[in-house]
Enzyme design. Structure first.
Site, PDB file in Angstrom:
ATOM      1  N   ASP A  27      34.397 -12.730   3.211  1.00  8.92           N
ATOM      2  CA  ASP A  27      35.221 -13.527   4.114  1.00  8.92           C
ATOM      3  C   ASP A  27      34.738 -13.239   5.532  1.00  8.92           C
ATOM      4  O   ASP A  27      33.983 -12.294   5.760  1.00  8.92           O
ATOM      5  CB  ASP A  27      36.692 -13.144   3.939  1.00  8.92           C
ATOM      6  CG  ASP A  27      37.627 -14.158   4.594  1.00  8.92           C
ATOM      7  OD1 ASP A  27      37.135 -15.131   5.179  1.00  8.92           O
ATOM      8  OD2 ASP A  27      38.849 -13.950   4.524  1.00  8.92           O
ATOM      9  N   ASP A  58      39.574  -8.034   0.376  1.00  8.15           N
ATOM     10  CA  ASP A  58      40.661  -7.056   0.467  1.00  8.15           C
ATOM     11  C   ASP A  58      42.028  -7.622   0.123  1.00  8.15           C
ATOM     12  O   ASP A  58      43.038  -6.939   0.254  1.00  8.15           O
ATOM     13  CB  ASP A  58      40.706  -6.454   1.879  1.00  8.15           C
ATOM     14  CG  ASP A  58      40.927  -7.508   2.961  1.00  8.15           C
ATOM     15  OD1 ASP A  58      41.088  -8.703   2.617  1.00  8.15           O
ATOM     16  OD2 ASP A  58      40.946  -7.141   4.152  1.00  8.15           O
ATOM     17  N   ASP A 115      41.411 -12.105  -3.727  1.00  8.84           N
ATOM     18  CA  ASP A 115      40.015 -11.701  -3.910  1.00  8.84           C
ATOM     19  C   ASP A 115      39.767 -11.000  -5.241  1.00  8.84           C
ATOM     20  O   ASP A 115      38.618 -10.771  -5.620  1.00  8.84           O
ATOM     21  CB  ASP A 115      39.579 -10.767  -2.770  1.00  8.84           C
ATOM     22  CG  ASP A 115      39.510 -11.476  -1.435  1.00  8.84           C
ATOM     23  OD1 ASP A 115      38.935 -12.568  -1.385  1.00  8.84           O
ATOM     24  OD2 ASP A 115      40.040 -10.938  -0.444  1.00  8.84           O
ATOM     25  N   ASN A 119       0.930  12.003 -23.897  1.00 11.12           N
ATOM     26  CA  ASN A 119       0.841  13.241 -24.693  1.00 11.12           C
ATOM     27  C   ASN A 119       1.089  12.981 -26.176  1.00 11.12           C
ATOM     28  O   ASN A 119       0.456  13.585 -27.046  1.00 11.12           O
ATOM     29  CB  ASN A 119       1.847  14.271 -24.179  1.00 11.12           C
ATOM     30  CG  ASN A 119       1.384  14.934 -22.888  1.00 11.12           C
ATOM     31  OD1 ASN A 119       0.189  14.937 -22.598  1.00 11.12           O
ATOM     32  ND2 ASN A 119       2.316  15.468 -22.116  1.00 11.12           N
ATOM     33  N   ASP A 133      10.559  19.504 -17.370  1.00  8.64           N
ATOM     34  CA  ASP A 133      11.832  18.902 -16.965  1.00  8.64           C
ATOM     35  C   ASP A 133      12.482  19.636 -15.794  1.00  8.64           C
ATOM     36  O   ASP A 133      13.337  19.062 -15.110  1.00  8.64           O
ATOM     37  CB  ASP A 133      12.818  18.894 -18.145  1.00  8.64           C
ATOM     38  CG  ASP A 133      12.558  17.727 -19.087  1.00  8.64           C
ATOM     39  OD1 ASP A 133      11.933  16.749 -18.638  1.00  8.64           O
ATOM     40  OD2 ASP A 133      12.961  17.807 -20.259  1.00  8.64           O
TER      41      ASP A 133
END
Length: 846
Positions: free
Chosen positions: A330, A596, A600, A664, A693
């Protein structure tokens, strides 16, 4: 402690009887009583809370199917007395999952604290005092106070109500808000007929009320529906990408594992060793830290966004915020200052009029709908002029809705025989119910010439950026209740002219959004002339305007074509807002919506990124993915930056891990067929994954190239697949080179070969992180702090591992220094070739 039976048909019983059954009173529960009921009935949410949440989070790390397969295989090794291998495999699984759990728990705690800042609240009476508590803490027997904009937290019965209208369309299908009152209804009344009851999940449109809570959580009507239906949001762009990625990895994993198993069976390799190796291959291909990386990365993003005033309610939406390329909003309070000023009140001829001001003041001061900027401006102006409502008392209210676009108040003076109906709203909709016009002291028929004069003035003022409302009045016969049908044959009294200046600095913010590749579109209920004026005043290029009237006549296919071309959508209702969002999504856009108000909510729910503000109504905040602590596009722009950084780091992990693991796995599968022994043992594969990791956990906080943040990015499974295959095969080529070198340097001695390849494989996995984490040459892009420390430390451990006392536990042996030097040389060459290939790969995408 007495715990009431909440199954009673409360809508057909006197209020005092319901209070007695629930063990409550009109002054509310005591704090101690409420605490005991919360313990007994549980939290007021349809989503069940898991007890022992931390324990469940920890155990869930071990419920991954691939981990369970490995645990079973290790258990089989125990049965066959292969104690050492089984212990090492289980230990690596345990340590890896513990680290993942600790990181994810910390991330979840951070997000939960942020969510609590904007969670739905309810006003209750406890110990005879008004208190605002989280809605999930409401219990049966609570007395709650409701007003316009409130999201009703539970099912209950009204004690008091004043001009109380509730929107409950999602439960009953009623188009208009329903007026509620404390009157009794029959026991067999259906849901739509229970006008003395309120229901969880519905919202207050106007008025005020006090209600007694009878049912909470899954005992409510909404809770019962949720048991039968899976009520969830549509799959987001991010979730769709994850699903497609998972499908891709599973297909590749199944092909490789089945091929390896079949080949090794034909070659008569040891059954248990071969089974463990195949399972380890499956785990090795899967980015097993992906869920933890997602949670950690997103939680870190949520924490950083909170520093910029953006609270994240739904973690996955961060990725969507980064991918967003269309933002719908808006204009009031976003492109404009949001402090609406009443410029003037004017009569039919266009002259200032105190009578028009006073009528509009009575309407604004006495209406009980949602607070709004226009009414606040009227009240400020009138009270500054010394006006008040002491001479009038209110008889009734006909609330605003998005079809009529007007609101009426019925008032009366003590000495007046007839009540006065005062209607305020959209000029065109007010004129629809007028057949006369006030011209000086006389009310004349509203002829075509007068109507044309009114619209000429309206268009002139609208083109200057003023918002114009109409006001009308009518004397009525006294009766018990007034309805929409009374709004007819009224007298048009004049105009209300408002002005909301553009927000200072909004031009620069919009320019910043354009640089980020985000197209802004205005969706407003204001007339198209005002909307165009505001859009042009803030520097927007208005290509096309679509009005609500045009949309109502337009088929979906036509809207799909026109929606991306339009800059402004004006004079639209809430359902049309949602339709616009869906049309933009249909044409391939990731759409954000900033709103808001009550109207809406449908659009916020439908958008990929629903954005509200801290001062929004409860229902808007409840369905939003993000809540801005300030109604400011600049805050949102900073949030987009953070969303893109988070998305970038998520994709980094996927790129790096899938390509390295794929390479791999292909190498090991090939080697297992041509070597007289397995190239790596299962425990060595798992140790390789575990060590590689550790730096990967730091990707969540890695630095991101500015080039990435300058444009929206979306999931591209084809690109991920091509990236994985390209860099995976490069890795395989260098693995083959390593095999050749090791066979010449250490021969066909299994322990030495496995040690050499383990070192080379891990070195390349660690260094490739530095190469693939950036579009730029790796030496021109600085990694984050954790990566800067973790990679060198793990590199040193990798090189030293064959010479440490624990080497025998993993099947490693010291290898000649000459072999280490050759392996390091192969690694350096691999990094150089990968860097060159990366530049060619990204150049091919342009």
């Amino acid at each position: 402690m007495y715990f009431p039976d909440t199954s009673l048909p409360y809508w057909c019983l006197p209020v005092d009887e319901v209070l007695k059954v629930l063990g409550s009173c009109r002054n509310g529960l005591s704090m101690a009583d409420a605490a005991e009921r919360l313990q007994h009935f549980g939290y007021n949410t349809v989503l069940e809370r898991k007890r022992g949440r931390l324990l469940w989070l920890f155990l869930s790390r071990f419920l991954n199917p691939l981990v369970l397969i490995l645990v079973c295989a290790a258990s089989l090794a125990v049965v066959l007395h292969d104690w050492l291998d089984a212990t090492i495999v289980l230990a690596i699984i345990f340590i890896s999952n513990v680290l993942s759990f600790l990181q994810e728990r910390h991330a979840s705690n951070v997000v939960e604290k942020l969510r609590r800042q904007v969670s739905a609240k309810t006003t209750v009476l406890r110990n005879s005092q008004r208190q605002i508590i989280p809605s999930e803490n409401v219990v049966p027997g609570d007395i709650i106070q409701l007003s316009a904009g409130s999201l009703i937290p539970a099912d209950g019965i009204l004690l008091e109500a004043k001009d109380f209208f509730v929107s409950q369309a999602f439960l009953t299908g009623e188009t208009f808000p329903v007026e509620k009152s404390p009157d009794l209804v029959p026991k067999d009344a259906d849901l739509a007929e229970r006008n003395n009851s309120v229901f969880m999940g519905t919202s207050v449109r106007s008025g005020t009320a006090t209600a007694l809570v009878v049912r909470t959580a899954r005992d409510t009507v909404y809770g019962q529906i949720s048991r039968k239906l899976v009520l969830g949001r549509l799959e987001t762009e991010f979730e769709r990408g994850i699903r497609h990625l998972g499908g891709l990895l599973i297909k590749i994993m199944v092909i490789i594992v089945v091929a390896v198993l079949a080949a090794n069976i034909l070659l008569h390799h040891p059954t248990i060793e071969m089974l463990l190796f195949a399972m380890a291959l499956a785990v090795g291909l899967t980015p097993e830290l992906l869920p933890a990386i997602f949670t950690i990365t997103l939680a870190r993003g949520a924490k950083d966004m909170a520093k910029h005033g953006v609270i994240v309610k739904r973690l996955n939406a961060i990725e969507n915020l980064g991918s967003m390329d269309v933002l719908c909003t808006d204009k009031t309070g976003t492109l404009t200052e949001g402090v609406v000023q009443l410029d003037d009140t004017l009569d039919f001829q266009g002259f200032s009029s105190d009578a028009v001001l006073y009528l509009s003041y009575l309407n604004a001061r006495l209406e009980t709908g949602l607070d709004n900027h226009l009414d606040a401006a009227i009240i400020r102006r009138a009270e500054a002029a010394g006006m008040n409502v002491l001479d009038y008392h209110k008889l009734d209210e006909i609330p605003y809705d998005f079809v009529r676009k007007r609101l009426s108040i019925v008032v009366c003076k003590e000495q007046d025989a007839q009540p006065l109906l005062i209607t305020k709203g959209s000029l065109q909709d007010v004129l629809e119910v007028c057949d006369r016009v006030q011209n000086g002291d006389n009310a004349e028929m509203l002829a075509d010439e007068a109507r044309s004069q009114i619209f000429r003035q309206f268009f002139d003022w609208s083109q200057q950026g003023y918002r114009v409302l109409g006001i009308a009045q009518k004397r009525l016969q006294a009766k018990a209740r007034y309805e929409r049908a009374d709004e007819q044959t009224m007298v048009f009294m004049g105009f209300l002219r408002f002005f909301d200046p553009p927000e200072p600095g909004v031009r620069q913010t919009l320019e910043g959004l354009r640089h980020l590749g985000v197209d802004l579109k205005i969706i407003t209920g204001d007339n198209h002339l005002v909307a165009r004026h505001v859009a042009e005043a803030v520097g927007m290029n208005v290509n096309r305007i679509l009005t609500g009237k045009e949309l109502s006549k337009m088929k979906d296919e036509a809207l799909w074509h026109l929606a991306p071309l339009a800059t402004v959508f004006a004079e639209v209702d809430p359902n049309q807002k949602e339709r616009i969002i869906l049309a933009l999504q249909k044409t391939g856009h990731v759409v954000g919506y900033l709103g808001d108000g009550i109207n809406d909510a449908p659009a916020l729910y439908a958008a990929d990124v629903g954005i509200s503000v801290d001062k929004a109504v409860d229902v808007a905040k409840e369905v939003a993915d993000f809540v801005l602590l300030e109604h400011d596009l600049e805050v949102l722009r900073q949030g987009i930056d953070e969303g893109r950084r988070t998305f970038a780091n998520t994709l980094k992990y996927i790129f790096i891990t899938t390509s390295a693991n794929f390479g791999n796995m292909i190498s090991m599968a090939f080697a297992s067929l041509v070597l007289p022994f397995l190239p790596l043992l299962a425990k060595q594969i798992l140790l390789n994954n575990f060590l590689s990791d550790i730096p990967s956990l730091g990707i969540a906080g890695d630095n991101v190239d500015r080039e990435w943040e300058s444009t929206p990015h979306r999931w591209n499974i084809r690109m991920i697949r091509n990236f994985m295959i390209t860099f995976g095969l490069i890795s395989t080529i260098f693995d083959m080179l390593t095999f050749w070198a090791l066979l010449h340097l250490v021969g066909e001695e299994p322990e030495s070969f496995r040690t050499g390849w383990f070192v080379e494989s891990l070195l390349t996995e660690l260094l490739i992180i530095l190469v693939l984490r950036t579009y730029k040459p790796f030496y021109k892009s600085r990694p984050g702090r954790f990566l800067s420390y973790a990679i060198p430390i793990v590199l040193i451990i990798t090189v030293l591992l064959p010479y440490l006392p624990v080497n025998s536990f993993f099947g490693f042996v010291p290898i000649p220094v000459q072999a280490i030097v050759v392996l390091v040389g192969i690694t350096v060459l691999y990094v150089a070739i990968s860097e060159l290939s990366k530049r060619i790969f990204y150049r091919s995408l342009d």
